[in-house]
Design an enzyme around this catalytic site. Structure first.
Site, PDB file in Angstrom:
ATOM      1  N   HIS A  73     -17.402  -2.179   3.456  1.00  0.00           N
ATOM      2  CA  HIS A  73     -16.045  -2.279   4.003  1.00  0.00           C
ATOM      3  C   HIS A  73     -16.016  -3.137   5.263  1.00  0.00           C
ATOM      4  O   HIS A  73     -16.799  -2.930   6.199  1.00  0.00           O
ATOM      5  CB  HIS A  73     -15.511  -0.885   4.339  1.00  0.00           C
ATOM      6  CG  HIS A  73     -14.140  -0.901   4.952  1.00  0.00           C
ATOM      7  ND1 HIS A  73     -13.000  -1.112   4.213  1.00  0.00           N
ATOM      8  CD2 HIS A  73     -13.730  -0.741   6.242  1.00  0.00           C
ATOM      9  CE1 HIS A  73     -11.939  -1.070   5.017  1.00  0.00           C
ATOM     10  NE2 HIS A  73     -12.362  -0.854   6.244  1.00  0.00           N
ATOM     11  N   MET A 130     -14.179  -4.368  11.192  1.00  0.00           N
ATOM     12  CA  MET A 130     -15.102  -3.266  10.928  1.00  0.00           C
ATOM     13  C   MET A 130     -16.330  -3.820  10.209  1.00  0.00           C
ATOM     14  O   MET A 130     -16.296  -4.908   9.627  1.00  0.00           O
ATOM     15  CB  MET A 130     -14.451  -2.198  10.045  1.00  0.00           C
ATOM     16  CG  MET A 130     -13.326  -1.426  10.709  1.00  0.00           C
ATOM     17  SD  MET A 130     -12.716  -0.097   9.620  1.00  0.00           S
ATOM     18  CE  MET A 130     -11.564   0.719  10.723  1.00  0.00           C
ATOM     19  N   HIS A 157      -2.889   0.415  -4.002  1.00  0.00           N
ATOM     20  CA  HIS A 157      -2.611  -0.969  -3.610  1.00  0.00           C
ATOM     21  C   HIS A 157      -1.987  -1.686  -4.795  1.00  0.00           C
ATOM     22  O   HIS A 157      -2.621  -1.863  -5.837  1.00  0.00           O
ATOM     23  CB  HIS A 157      -3.907  -1.669  -3.187  1.00  0.00           C
ATOM     24  CG  HIS A 157      -3.731  -3.134  -2.915  1.00  0.00           C
ATOM     25  ND1 HIS A 157      -4.785  -4.023  -2.933  1.00  0.00           N
ATOM     26  CD2 HIS A 157      -2.631  -3.881  -2.618  1.00  0.00           C
ATOM     27  CE1 HIS A 157      -4.349  -5.235  -2.679  1.00  0.00           C
ATOM     28  NE2 HIS A 157      -3.046  -5.178  -2.483  1.00  0.00           N
ATOM     29  N   HIS A 201      -3.974  -2.713  -8.193  1.00  0.00           N
ATOM     30  CA  HIS A 201      -5.188  -3.438  -7.795  1.00  0.00           C
ATOM     31  C   HIS A 201      -6.338  -2.493  -7.463  1.00  0.00           C
ATOM     32  O   HIS A 201      -7.453  -2.669  -7.953  1.00  0.00           O
ATOM     33  CB  HIS A 201      -4.878  -4.325  -6.585  1.00  0.00           C
ATOM     34  CG  HIS A 201      -6.005  -5.236  -6.206  1.00  0.00           C
ATOM     35  ND1 HIS A 201      -6.992  -4.878  -5.314  1.00  0.00           N
ATOM     36  CD2 HIS A 201      -6.311  -6.482  -6.608  1.00  0.00           C
ATOM     37  CE1 HIS A 201      -7.841  -5.872  -5.173  1.00  0.00           C
ATOM     38  NE2 HIS A 201      -7.451  -6.862  -5.950  1.00  0.00           N
ATOM     39  N   HIS A 202      -6.102  -1.502  -6.626  1.00  0.00           N
ATOM     40  CA  HIS A 202      -7.124  -0.489  -6.368  1.00  0.00           C
ATOM     41  C   HIS A 202      -6.466   0.781  -5.837  1.00  0.00           C
ATOM     42  O   HIS A 202      -5.313   0.758  -5.371  1.00  0.00           O
ATOM     43  CB  HIS A 202      -8.238  -0.989  -5.433  1.00  0.00           C
ATOM     44  CG  HIS A 202      -7.836  -1.178  -4.002  1.00  0.00           C
ATOM     45  ND1 HIS A 202      -7.527  -2.402  -3.452  1.00  0.00           N
ATOM     46  CD2 HIS A 202      -7.689  -0.285  -2.985  1.00  0.00           C
ATOM     47  CE1 HIS A 202      -7.239  -2.267  -2.174  1.00  0.00           C
ATOM     48  NE2 HIS A 202      -7.317  -0.985  -1.863  1.00  0.00           N
ATOM     49  N   TYR A 246       0.874  -1.174   0.000  1.00  0.00           N
ATOM     50  CA  TYR A 246       0.000   0.000   0.000  1.00  0.00           C
ATOM     51  C   TYR A 246       0.913   1.227   0.000  1.00  0.00           C
ATOM     52  O   TYR A 246       1.690   1.418   0.933  1.00  0.00           O
ATOM     53  CB  TYR A 246      -0.926   0.005   1.216  1.00  0.00           C
ATOM     54  CG  TYR A 246      -2.064  -0.982   1.117  1.00  0.00           C
ATOM     55  CD1 TYR A 246      -3.316  -0.584   0.645  1.00  0.00           C
ATOM     56  CD2 TYR A 246      -1.890  -2.315   1.481  1.00  0.00           C
ATOM     57  CE1 TYR A 246      -4.364  -1.487   0.545  1.00  0.00           C
ATOM     58  CE2 TYR A 246      -2.938  -3.221   1.380  1.00  0.00           C
ATOM     59  CZ  TYR A 246      -4.164  -2.800   0.914  1.00  0.00           C
ATOM     60  OH  TYR A 246      -5.196  -3.686   0.805  1.00  0.00           O
ATOM     61  N   HIS A 290     -12.692  -5.702   7.438  1.00  0.00           N
ATOM     62  CA  HIS A 290     -11.295  -6.120   7.390  1.00  0.00           C
ATOM     63  C   HIS A 290     -11.222  -7.587   6.969  1.00  0.00           C
ATOM     64  O   HIS A 290     -12.090  -8.066   6.240  1.00  0.00           O
ATOM     65  CB  HIS A 290     -10.621  -5.840   8.718  1.00  0.00           C
ATOM     66  CG  HIS A 290     -10.296  -4.381   8.904  1.00  0.00           C
ATOM     67  ND1 HIS A 290      -9.787  -3.847  10.071  1.00  0.00           N
ATOM     68  CD2 HIS A 290     -10.394  -3.332   8.052  1.00  0.00           C
ATOM     69  CE1 HIS A 290      -9.591  -2.553   9.930  1.00  0.00           C
ATOM     70  NE2 HIS A 290      -9.962  -2.220   8.717  1.00  0.00           N
TER      71      HIS A 290
END
Length: 632
Positions: free
Chosen positions: A426, A501, A347, A276-277, A244, A428
């Site tokens: 979202h 989360m 990422h 990737h993003h 990241y 984890h």
């Protein structure tokens, strides 16, 4: 005669003079001609509208994604909602002796739905297949992947085929909204039959996409639109699988208020399979300045203040296209009360561990000084980031629910309500499913967003197929499903990657003061849970004041009793509501020990419908011969 008299009665002004008849005849001709051309134009309009509503052509593929890190295998596709069919196009730049392509629940090659191209060294075959729990490949008795075309070009081998969303074949994957885990494998040697394929010995991989893209129109951009590229310059991608990368950007001093109306990815050529993003975050306005930084997000050299750059401006993931705001709304940035500092996060997924690869990818923002009617807003739903919400170890599907209650929406939303047009889910690492449901007057009304195959490694802002309106008194419940089979300790809520989360970031308009509508179980009731577990487990949990909730959960003996009681606690105990303004201050009212919303009627479970096929499906694989497809 009576009939003639009745007609003449309607034409009292008709005259017998020649010039009068000539003039009337001319008028009639003009009227007839006018009606004729009007009918032609109406017909053309109807034809155009009809054509716009038809299924996409088989050679039109607006969505594209590389499947493997080297881009040797590329997938393109389109979606036909009228036909409930996906058309696929696979490009094999180095065909070798065939490939496996398909879908599975989490990207595994066991119990997968497959389509296989294979060669015995002389002939090539294409067929619908499946794998069992041991990974053994079998021909499917129901051939639902229909090969439409196979041809070679200078680029490689193209395969075009289609499959219905739902086939009612128990061996087939149900294509539905949300994330789809695509799998692929390359056959580097000839094989005599499907049973001879050894999945464990082939080069294979996984790619995640949203196959069922929403069929919505693209708004026209304003004439005064400007662009701004948020890109990390000339990054040397680290030679490791996951990185990241964080890069700080500062807007010009005095940058006035604008509306973001669109954004799109800018990916460095050659890195399409590694980027990737990406996300762009705006920093907190209460800080006058932020340090410049260009490096790994998890580096010890990263300044702590960058953790206050959390307000999402843009988010993109591999396979996503440009993101457009509705014509009546835009996301405000710049001007008074807005931070000039932005953080880009990229990422990189580098499973082949390429070395020395340079990248300058980022996101291009399209913005306008002509402010639209509404400011778009972003609202957080789900669970508060607190350890009181925990998942026991060894669970395959543990549910936690976060509430946005009717009391909060009554206080915080305008009478005309808000309109949700996009959503980003979202969690984890242990998150497996996320769904948000809108309820009104105790009855579930509609699903806002759902992902039954959610992956924390594939997060993007997704446009909704239809705008969802939320009014004062409505309830929004976000449910997250977790898998902790590989963990031995409880997983508590929090900011850390090993914590959990449960969030849905809603994108809506018009913007309100409500920025966060979340819940957590009441702290007092959780302490009662620890006391109850202690009574049955020899006082193993410390109830002393200095013990944190995380420490208490870590000392729980996780047997069937302690797990079942915790599930029951979360299902009935009152909650602490966080009905917060953007200043992190709650709206006026009593928000502690609030009862759970009462839902008396739930939505029926969606049952897949199978599309009728024209004629019996082929019972055997197709034989390919130099681009011509011939049924065997």
């Amino acid at each position: 005669m009576a009939k003639a008299r009745s007609v003449s009665a309607f034409l009292p002004s008709m005259q017998s003079a020649g010039n009068r008849r000539s003039r009337c005849s001319s008028l009639r001709l003009r009227e007839v001609a006018s009606m004729y051309f009007t009918m032609i134009m109406v017909f053309l309009v109807i034809l155009v509208v009809a054509l716009q509503g038809t299924a996409p052509q088989e050679n039109y593929f607006p969505y594209k994604v590389p499947l493997d890190p080297q881009s040797f295998l590329e997938l393109s596709w389109n979606v036909s909602y009228p036909e409930q069919v996906v058309h696929f196009q696979l490009l094999l730049k180095e065909p070798k002796f065939g490939l496996l392509f398909g879908m599975s629940d989490r990207g595994e090659f066991e119990n997968a739905d497959l389509v296989v191209l294979w060669s015995d060294g002389h002939s090539s075959y294409f067929g619908d297949a499946w794998s069992d729990e041991r990974g053994q490949v079998h021909m499917d008795s129901q051939q639902d992947y229909q090969l439409l075309k196979a041809h070679r070009t200078s680029e490689g081998l193209y395969l075009v085929f289609k499959r219905a969303f739902s086939t009612c074949d128990p061996k087939d994957y149900l294509i539905e909204d949300g994330t789809v885990h695509l799998i692929y494998g390359i056959l580097e040697k000839p094989v005599r039959s499907l049973q001879a394929i050894n999945i464990s010995a082939i080069y294979k991989g996984l790619q995640r996409v949203q196959l069922l893209k929403p069929n919505i129109s693209t708004p026209e951009l304003p004439r005064d639109v400007k662009t701004m590229e948020i890109r990390a310059p000339n990054v040397v991608i680290p030679s490791q699988e996951t990185t990241y990368w964080c890069y700080m950007v500062e807007l010009p001093d005095g940058f006035p208020r604008h509306h973001i109306v669109m954004y799109e990815p800018v990916v460095t050529a050659g890195n399409e399979a590694i980027v990737h993003h990406m996300e762009v975050f705006q920093c907190a306005a209460e800080f006058d300045s932020f340090p410049h930084y260009n490096g790994p997000c998890d580096s010890k050299m990263k300044p702590d203040r960058l953790n206050y750059c959390r307000h999402v401006l843009a988010a993109w993931a591999m396979g996503a296209q440009a993101f457009y705001y509705p014509e009546e709304a835009g996301l405000a940035f710049g001007g008074p009360g807005s931070s000039r500092y932005l953080r880009l996060e990229v990422h990189y997924h580098n499973p082949l561990v390429f070395k020395g690869r340079h990248d300058s990818s980022g996101i291009r923002l399209y913005y306008t000084a002509t402010l639209r009617r509404y400011d778009a807003g972003i609202m957080e739903l789900g669970l508060v980031y607190t350890p009181v919400m925990a998942i026991p170890p060894g669970e395959t599907a543990f549910l936690l629910k976060g509430y946005c209650t009717d009391k909060c929406t009554r206080v915080a939303l305008p009478p005309a309500g808000i309109h949700i047009f996009a959503s980003q889910l979202h969690t984890h690492l242990t998150g497996r499913k996320v769904v948000t449901v809108l309820s009104r007057e105790g009855r579930e009304r509609e699903v806002v967003n759902a992902d039954n195959h959610y992956s924390p490694h594939f997060q993007e802002i997704r446009m909704l197929k239809k705008v969802v309106s939320v009014f004062p008194g409505d309830v929004l419940i976000t449910t997250c499903t977790y898998n902790t089979e590989d963990r031995t300790q409880a997983t508590v809520g929090g900011f850390g990657i090993m914590e959990e989360m449960c969030v849905n970031y809603l994108h809506y308009y018009p913007q309100t003061q409500l920025e966060l509508c979340k819940s957590a179980v009441d702290f007092g009731y959780l302490q009662r849970y620890f006391n109850l577990v202690n009574r049955f487990n020899d006082e193993e949990i410390c109830m002393c004041p200095e013990a944190s909730v995380t420490q208490q959960f870590s000392s729980v003996p996780w047997n069937a009793f302690s797990k079942d009681v915790l599930k029951a606690l979360y299902d009935f105990a009152p909650i602490s509501m966080h009905c917060n303004k953007s200043s992190a201050v709650r709206f006026p009212g009593e928000w502690e020990k609030q009862p759970l919303p009462r839902i008396t009627s739930t939505l029926p479970k969606a049952t897949p419908s199978c599309q009728p096929t024209l004629g019996p499906p082929p019972a055997a694989p197709a034989l390919l011969n130099l681009g011509r497809v011939k049924a065997e």
